[in-house]
Scaffold this motif. Sequence first.
Motif, PDB file in Angstrom:
ATOM      1  N   GLU A  32       1.042  -1.204  -0.074  1.00  0.00           N
ATOM      2  CA  GLU A  32      -0.608   0.088   0.119  1.00  0.00           C
ATOM      3  C   GLU A  32       0.873   1.218  -0.149  1.00  0.00           C
ATOM      4  O   GLU A  32       0.448   2.466  -0.516  1.00  0.00           O
ATOM      5  CB  GLU A  32      -0.920  -0.210   1.165  1.00  0.00           C
ATOM      6  CG  GLU A  32      -2.221  -0.610   0.737  1.00  0.00           C
ATOM      7  CD  GLU A  32      -2.850  -0.964   2.236  1.00  0.00           C
ATOM      8  OE1 GLU A  32      -3.451   0.366   2.755  1.00  0.00           O
ATOM      9  OE2 GLU A  32      -3.623  -2.168   2.655  1.00  0.00           O
ATOM     10  N   ASN A  33       2.100   0.866   0.528  1.00  0.00           N
ATOM     11  CA  ASN A  33       3.250   1.991   0.244  1.00  0.00           C
ATOM     12  C   ASN A  33       3.905   2.404  -0.527  1.00  0.00           C
ATOM     13  O   ASN A  33       4.542   3.292  -0.507  1.00  0.00           O
ATOM     14  CB  ASN A  33       4.312   2.389   1.666  1.00  0.00           C
ATOM     15  CG  ASN A  33       2.877   2.217   3.121  1.00  0.00           C
ATOM     16  OD1 ASN A  33       2.536   2.873   3.538  1.00  0.00           O
ATOM     17  ND2 ASN A  33       3.804   1.983   4.235  1.00  0.00           N
ATOM     18  N   GLY A  34       3.418   1.171  -1.809  1.00  0.00           N
ATOM     19  CA  GLY A  34       4.090   1.354  -3.158  1.00  0.00           C
ATOM     20  C   GLY A  34       4.999   0.809  -3.813  1.00  0.00           C
ATOM     21  O   GLY A  34       5.961   0.968  -4.312  1.00  0.00           O
ATOM     22  N   PHE A  35       6.504   0.326  -2.552  1.00  0.00           N
ATOM     23  CA  PHE A  35       6.899  -0.634  -2.969  1.00  0.00           C
ATOM     24  C   PHE A  35       6.633  -1.991  -4.112  1.00  0.00           C
ATOM     25  O   PHE A  35       5.489  -2.189  -3.413  1.00  0.00           O
ATOM     26  CB  PHE A  35       7.485  -1.220  -1.487  1.00  0.00           C
ATOM     27  CG  PHE A  35       7.756  -0.442  -0.501  1.00  0.00           C
ATOM     28  CD1 PHE A  35       9.718   0.538  -1.149  1.00  0.00           C
ATOM     29  CD2 PHE A  35       7.542   0.201   0.264  1.00  0.00           C
ATOM     30  CE1 PHE A  35       9.626   2.171   0.239  1.00  0.00           C
ATOM     31  CE2 PHE A  35       8.237   1.801   1.102  1.00  0.00           C
ATOM     32  CZ  PHE A  35       9.427   2.251   1.122  1.00  0.00           C
ATOM     33  N   ILE A  36       7.410  -2.739  -4.019  1.00  0.00           N
ATOM     34  CA  ILE A  36       6.668  -4.151  -5.203  1.00  0.00           C
ATOM     35  C   ILE A  36       7.691  -4.901  -3.131  1.00  0.00           C
ATOM     36  O   ILE A  36       9.155  -5.032  -3.181  1.00  0.00           O
ATOM     37  CB  ILE A  36       8.419  -4.045  -5.781  1.00  0.00           C
ATOM     38  CG1 ILE A  36       7.749  -3.154  -6.911  1.00  0.00           C
ATOM     39  CG2 ILE A  36       7.905  -5.825  -6.679  1.00  0.00           C
ATOM     40  CD1 ILE A  36       8.612  -3.224  -8.205  1.00  0.00           C
ATOM     41  N   VAL A  37       6.845  -6.194  -3.572  1.00  0.00           N
ATOM     42  CA  VAL A  37       7.254  -6.462  -1.996  1.00  0.00           C
ATOM     43  C   VAL A  37       7.379  -8.094  -2.562  1.00  0.00           C
ATOM     44  O   VAL A  37       6.469  -8.517  -3.134  1.00  0.00           O
ATOM     45  CB  VAL A  37       6.401  -6.662  -1.047  1.00  0.00           C
ATOM     46  CG1 VAL A  37       6.689  -7.256   0.090  1.00  0.00           C
ATOM     47  CG2 VAL A  37       5.626  -4.792  -0.592  1.00  0.00           C
ATOM     48  N   GLU A  38       8.849  -8.865  -1.969  1.00  0.00           N
ATOM     49  CA  GLU A  38       8.659 -10.147  -1.843  1.00  0.00           C
ATOM     50  C   GLU A  38       8.846 -11.013  -1.102  1.00  0.00           C
ATOM     51  O   GLU A  38      10.540 -10.508  -0.074  1.00  0.00           O
ATOM     52  CB  GLU A  38       9.213 -10.079  -3.284  1.00  0.00           C
ATOM     53  CG  GLU A  38      10.393 -11.780  -4.003  1.00  0.00           C
ATOM     54  CD  GLU A  38      11.404 -12.772  -3.922  1.00  0.00           C
ATOM     55  OE1 GLU A  38      11.148 -13.116  -4.180  1.00  0.00           O
ATOM     56  OE2 GLU A  38      12.347 -11.062  -3.867  1.00  0.00           O
ATOM     57  N   LEU A  39       8.528 -11.768  -0.530  1.00  0.00           N
ATOM     58  CA  LEU A  39       8.755 -12.832   0.491  1.00  0.00           C
ATOM     59  C   LEU A  39       8.893 -13.550   0.461  1.00  0.00           C
ATOM     60  O   LEU A  39       8.983 -14.614   0.251  1.00  0.00           O
ATOM     61  CB  LEU A  39       7.252 -13.361   1.033  1.00  0.00           C
ATOM     62  CG  LEU A  39       6.131 -12.433   1.869  1.00  0.00           C
ATOM     63  CD1 LEU A  39       4.935 -13.240   2.238  1.00  0.00           C
ATOM     64  CD2 LEU A  39       6.313 -11.881   3.030  1.00  0.00           C
ATOM     65  N   VAL A  40      10.902 -13.716   1.448  1.00  0.00           N
ATOM     66  CA  VAL A  40      11.484 -14.657   1.496  1.00  0.00           C
ATOM     67  C   VAL A  40      11.277 -16.039   3.077  1.00  0.00           C
ATOM     68  O   VAL A  40      11.633 -15.081   3.562  1.00  0.00           O
ATOM     69  CB  VAL A  40      12.260 -14.432   1.038  1.00  0.00           C
ATOM     70  CG1 VAL A  40      13.517 -14.586   1.942  1.00  0.00           C
ATOM     71  CG2 VAL A  40      12.297 -13.667  -0.169  1.00  0.00           C
ATOM     72  N   ASN A  41      11.376 -16.582   2.615  1.00  0.00           N
ATOM     73  CA  ASN A  41      11.398 -17.506   3.906  1.00  0.00           C
ATOM     74  C   ASN A  41      13.160 -18.206   3.871  1.00  0.00           C
ATOM     75  O   ASN A  41      12.749 -19.294   3.232  1.00  0.00           O
ATOM     76  CB  ASN A  41      10.635 -18.733   3.892  1.00  0.00           C
ATOM     77  CG  ASN A  41      10.666 -19.248   5.408  1.00  0.00           C
ATOM     78  OD1 ASN A  41      10.894 -19.644   5.829  1.00  0.00           O
ATOM     79  ND2 ASN A  41       9.266 -20.005   5.978  1.00  0.00           N
ATOM     80  N   PRO A  42      13.704 -18.030   5.122  1.00  0.00           N
ATOM     81  CA  PRO A  42      14.737 -19.073   5.038  1.00  0.00           C
ATOM     82  C   PRO A  42      14.959 -20.801   4.696  1.00  0.00           C
ATOM     83  O   PRO A  42      15.895 -20.556   4.215  1.00  0.00           O
ATOM     84  CB  PRO A  42      15.631 -17.811   6.148  1.00  0.00           C
ATOM     85  CG  PRO A  42      14.925 -17.044   6.248  1.00  0.00           C
ATOM     86  CD  PRO A  42      13.593 -17.173   5.714  1.00  0.00           C
ATOM     87  N   ALA A  43      13.664 -20.810   5.778  1.00  0.00           N
ATOM     88  CA  ALA A  43      13.317 -21.869   5.739  1.00  0.00           C
ATOM     89  C   ALA A  43      13.553 -22.596   4.505  1.00  0.00           C
ATOM     90  O   ALA A  43      14.096 -24.051   3.897  1.00  0.00           O
ATOM     91  CB  ALA A  43      12.317 -22.823   6.316  1.00  0.00           C
ATOM     92  N   ASP A  44      13.319 -22.201   3.305  1.00  0.00           N
ATOM     93  CA  ASP A  44      13.115 -22.405   2.179  1.00  0.00           C
ATOM     94  C   ASP A  44      14.662 -22.306   1.322  1.00  0.00           C
ATOM     95  O   ASP A  44      14.275 -23.058  -0.012  1.00  0.00           O
ATOM     96  CB  ASP A  44      12.044 -21.416   0.836  1.00  0.00           C
ATOM     97  CG  ASP A  44      10.837 -21.442   1.322  1.00  0.00           C
ATOM     98  OD1 ASP A  44      10.687 -22.618   2.015  1.00  0.00           O
ATOM     99  OD2 ASP A  44      10.029 -20.580   0.972  1.00  0.00           O
TER     100      ASP A  44
END
Length: 314
Positions: A32-44
């Motif tokens: 919503e604040n205008g960033f492009i977001v990627e979720l990254v899980n170290p366990a992957d």
Amino acid sequence: MNKNIIVLCGGFSDEKEISIKSSQAISAALTENGFIVELVNPADFNSYAHLLNYLNDRKPHLVFNGLHGAEGEDGRIQSMLSLEHIPFTGSGHTGSAIAMDKFASTLIAQSLQIPCPKQILLKNNELLSNDDIDFLQIPFIVKPNSNGSSVGITIVNDKYQMPQAINNAFKYDNNVLCQQFIPGRELTVSILGETIMPIVEIKPLEGFYDFNNKYTKGKTNYICPAELTEDESKIVKEYAGAVFKACSCSIYGRVDFRYDGNRFYFLEINTLPGMTELSLTPMSAKAINISFNELINQIVELSLAQFKSQIAQK
Ligand SMILES: Nc1ncnc2c1ncn2[C@@H]1O[C@H](COP(=O)(O)OP(=O)(O)O)[C@@H](O)[C@H]1O
Ligand SMILES: [Mg+2]
């Protein structure tokens, strides 16, 4: 061009489920604040080397640390990112490591004349002696020295409960902290940059603030701002700000206290406090009209400013 942020979430700690909830809320706010977001899980990833390669390839504008507990909060991920000059949110490696060590941060608090529970640190499956129990007095608290989310904590009401309580805490950590039980009220103070935000009082309907009362909706009432006199608020806020700084913490965090009606006792600093919309730091921010999105935005701005000033100092 929109800037990209990688949100680290999940991980390996006992608090990974909570981290996923926090990270989803953080991601929504960043989007919503205008960033492009990627979720990254170290366990992957097969290893941290692979994770680091991935981060270096992606070259994020910032890593938002949405992890809770263990390697995500104790300074190890912070060291890895700072050695690679990857900007990240929250306290650096020193503050993170000190805050994760409840015994160490308590010693620093004591050196600032901040009251702390009487305590004994146990290592290598040690138990308390009768003299130790006389020193702490019953009831006392047994907790893993560096875990979070109230996992592995027991209030010992009878000395025959002691071995089981300690052995249980040793399942979560090699160091176990036994503390005088401080009766009375529970308060938590959130910090954002230089601002000490309104105090939240935590009132479990039954028992103490254990895992169940922490994470089950309706089991605990929260009052923000806490009903304290101006003088009381001033003292506990000063304690929170002073211990946070002395432990090298920065950007944001939450400091837990017990209040017996006479003195405020420092318990611990959380450098990566819960960040769901219902969590306590967002609740405290809301009380001074800082929305969840604005809180996330300020954490981003403060963290980038800290990164730039560290680069400039080299
Ligand atoms: N010395 C103490 N006296 C009274 N209650 C305590 C004490 N230490 C811990 N507690 C209770 O246990 C909860 C969790 O302890 P805390 O030290 O904050 O660890 P964490 O939140 O990392 O699990 C506190 O919120 C409080 O309710
Ligand atoms: Mg706590």
